[in-house]
Scaffold this active site. Structure first.
Site, short mmCIF file in Angstrom:
data_model
loop_
_atom_site.label_atom_id
_atom_site.label_comp_id
_atom_site.label_asym_id
_atom_site.label_seq_id
_atom_site.Cartn_x
_atom_site.Cartn_y
_atom_site.Cartn_z
N ASP A 115 0.73 -1.17 0.16
CA ASP A 115 -0.09 0.05 0.17
C ASP A 115 0.81 1.34 -0.13
O ASP A 115 1.92 1.17 -0.05
CB ASP A 115 -1.08 -0.02 1.22
N HIS B 209 2.05 -8.78 -3.55
CA HIS B 209 0.97 -7.70 -3.38
C HIS B 209 1.53 -6.53 -3.26
O HIS B 209 2.04 -6.03 -2.09
CB HIS B 209 0.24 -8.01 -2.04
N GLU C 121 2.95 -10.12 0.53
CA GLU C 121 3.07 -8.85 0.36
C GLU C 121 4.41 -8.59 0.69
O GLU C 121 5.02 -9.45 0.78
CB GLU C 121 1.98 -8.12 1.28
N ASP D 156 2.10 -17.73 -4.96
CA ASP D 156 2.63 -16.54 -5.73
C ASP D 156 1.45 -15.79 -6.26
O ASP D 156 1.29 -15.96 -7.55
CB ASP D 156 3.50 -17.09 -6.69
#
Ligand SMILES: [Zn+2]
Length: 578
Positions: free
Chosen positions: A185, A505, A555, A546
């Site tokens: 993020d 991620h 992540e 994966d």
């Protein structure tokens, strides 16, 4: 549920475990083969002098294997695979192919009677480029400036629009102060930044010979700071910007919720400085972590930029005073905030660490007294263990021992004894594991690759206290594991090794239109905890896929890359010394 819907549902950060802990998510079954890989080894290669062991399927036990020159195909080493064994963490039946005595530098493939590995190097510089890539990964995480790693991995300045959120007790705009995007993020979180920066600066202090000349190809390259310190400063400046005039530090700067899987410059949500929602608005853990990191920075930057070092020290002192005066202000996401919480409801170890670092940096008796008082409540024998973002007491103890400050003698022997005991325990795991790693079944939690790297950090501190070649080998065994000697035969660092994972991620990797992910980033790794293990019914090491959507096991995060950099820095320092 189609993939698009899945991604939207799962577009959350590793930081947000608490947000989703109560929700039932349906995980898809990983697409792995339920058998050991044909050959699992460190795909980044080996130093000539270290242990070199590949893991192969058990049916190859007793059969011949060889190392072949990757160019000529000529045999360079012949051996026999060892006996069959069971590996507890993966459930695999495996055997070991030991080629440690191959020390001639070169590029090789390992061939068994059934398959041949990809090419890998043996040489003193084998881990130099992986170190550079893992550290350069932070440049790729930069917020608030243009980033260009080459190869199309670039973005213009992002998240320039900042403001104080009502939960901060302030109002008005906040100019961009940089920092690193925390993970997949685009949030920035002081607590996670604290241990990340602290770990990276410890690497600088312990292994300067491996880091001083590192060329990261960053905008500051060629300036007065070594590249390594310049990169860390990018995040330190942002951390310092979250300190209020009273010394307290706001917990994080993020949007109110996570954005979609878009490039950072396309995320136009306001990046808010977020507080606890009620006076005093700042949080104990964030404030104490800033104090610790800035106190280390005061030591590291002094020789290059005394003014910045002094600014760091003043910030550390102010933060420490605030944290000691407000030891119980714990952060949870205020209403309406859905980004990572990094909620840690015990600030005692953060204050211990901050006191220890400030004592080490300044020698002041106030920090000594605070450290010793806190130490009485957090006994060495219970609190010295693998560090993690909510558990930083070991960093406090280790820094005080490394300081040699008068007054630390009484604790010294206890810290050394407990650290050595921990190291022995981890070494015994490495000896009995089929893939060599020091993780046991209970360690396969969220970010288990970060746990492995931090266990290596513990082993390297133990080696620093009392030189121990076995502790070094166990530390390196986790590097081998992360870079390919695992039950998937995959390298968990993007673009390192001949078979690296592809789908982190990580928003820029997903949104940039380039097939390969951004380089130098470590996957969180298998996570048998929480809902995933219960749903998948797999052996702990096998609970990984994966898959870009699988934030709970794939992540990337700044606090996982940090101990990886530490491990690689130590490994390179040992190479230079041998
Ligand atoms: Zn940004």
């Amino acid at each position: 549920m189609d993939r698009r819907t899945t991604i939207k549902l799962l577009s959350v950060s590793a930081a947000s475990a608490a947000v989703f802990a109560g929700e039932r998510l349906v995980a898809r079954r990983p697409k792995h083969q339920p058998a050991p890989p044909a050959v699992a080894l460190n795909q980044a290669g080996y130093l000539p002098s270290v242990q070199k062991i590949a893991t192969v399927p058990a049916d190859l036990a007793g059969k011949p294997f060889e190392l072949r020159d990757a160019n000529s195909g000529q045999s360079a080493f012949r051996g026999a695979v060892g006996p069959a064994m069971h590996d507890e963490c993966s459930g695999d039946h495996i055997a070991l192919a030991d080629f440690s005595t191959l020390q001639k530098p070169g590029r090789y493939r390992l061939a068994t009677t059934t398959s041949v590995s990809g090419p890998f190097p043996v040489g003193a510089d084998a881990w130099r480029e992986p170190l550079r890539m893992a550290m350069r990964g932070y440049y790729g995480q930069r917020c608030g400036c243009a980033v260009d790693l080459g190869g199309g991995y670039r973005h213009p300045p992002c998240h320039l629009k900042g403001a104080y959120h009502p939960t901060s007790g302030r109002s008005g705009d906040v100019p961009s102060h940089g920092g690193w995007h925390d993970a997949g993020d685009y949030g920035r979180y002081v607590v996670n930044s604290g241990i990340s920066v602290g770990t990276l600066l410890w690497a600088w202090e312990l292994f300067p010979q491996a880091l001083r000349g590192l060329n990261l190809g960053i905008p500051e390259s060629g300036g007065k700071l070594p590249d390594y310190l310049a990169e860390v400063r990018w995040n330190l400046e942002w951390m310092l910007s979250l300190q209020d005039a009273d010394g307290g530090v706001w917990h994080k700067q993020t949007s109110e919720s996570f954005c979609a899987f878009i490039m950072p410059q396309d995320d136009t949500m306001v990046s808010y400085v977020i507080g606890t929602g009620s006076p005093p608005y700042k949080s104990t853990c964030a404030t104490a972590d800033l104090a610790a990191a800035a106190a280390i920075a005061a030591r590291c930057y002094g020789p290059y930029d005394p003014e910045f070092a002094q600014r760091c020290l003043a910030a550390a002192r102010g933060a420490w005073s605030w944290a000691v005066a407000h030891p119980d202000v714990m952060f949870d996401n205020p209403r309406g905030i859905r980004t990572g919480s990094y909620a840690d409801h015990d600030g005692r170890d953060e204050i211990l660490w901050a006191s220890g670092e400030l004592w080490r940096t300044t020698g002041d008796s106030a920090y000594r007294d605070a450290f010793l008082a806190q130490a009485a409540a957090l006994p060495v024998e219970s609190y010295v263990w693998t560090p993690s973002w909510p558990e930083v007491a070991p960093l406090g103890y280790w820094t005080v021992v490394m300081s040699g400050r008068p007054g630390s003698e009484a604790l010294r022997d206890r810290v050394l004894a407990k650290t050595a005991q921990d190291a022995e325990f981890l070494m015994s795991r490495a000896r009995t594991s089929g893939y060599g790693q020091t993780l046991g079944p209970p360690d396969y939690i969220w970010g288990s690759n970060g746990v492995a790297a931090n266990q290596s950090l513990l082993l390297m501190i133990a080696d620093r206290f009392q030189p121990n070649p076995d502790a070094r080998e166990a530390a390196l065994a986790n590097l081998h594991y992360i870079l390919g000697r695992n039950c998937f035969g995959i390298s968990w660092v993007t673009q390192v090794g001949y078979s690296a994972f592809q789908h982190p991620h990580h928003r820029p990797s997903a949104a940039d239109g380039i097939a390969a992910p951004w380089p130098g980033l470590m996957s969180g790794g298998p996570n048998a905890g929480s809902f995933t293990g219960a749903i998948l019914h797999e052996a702990p090491m096998r609970v990984w896929a994966d898959d870009q959507a699988a934030y709970w096991m794939n992540e990337i995060c700044i606090n996982w890359n940090a101990p990886l950099v530490f491990l690689l820095a130590g490994a390179n320092a040992w190479a230079l010394a041998s």
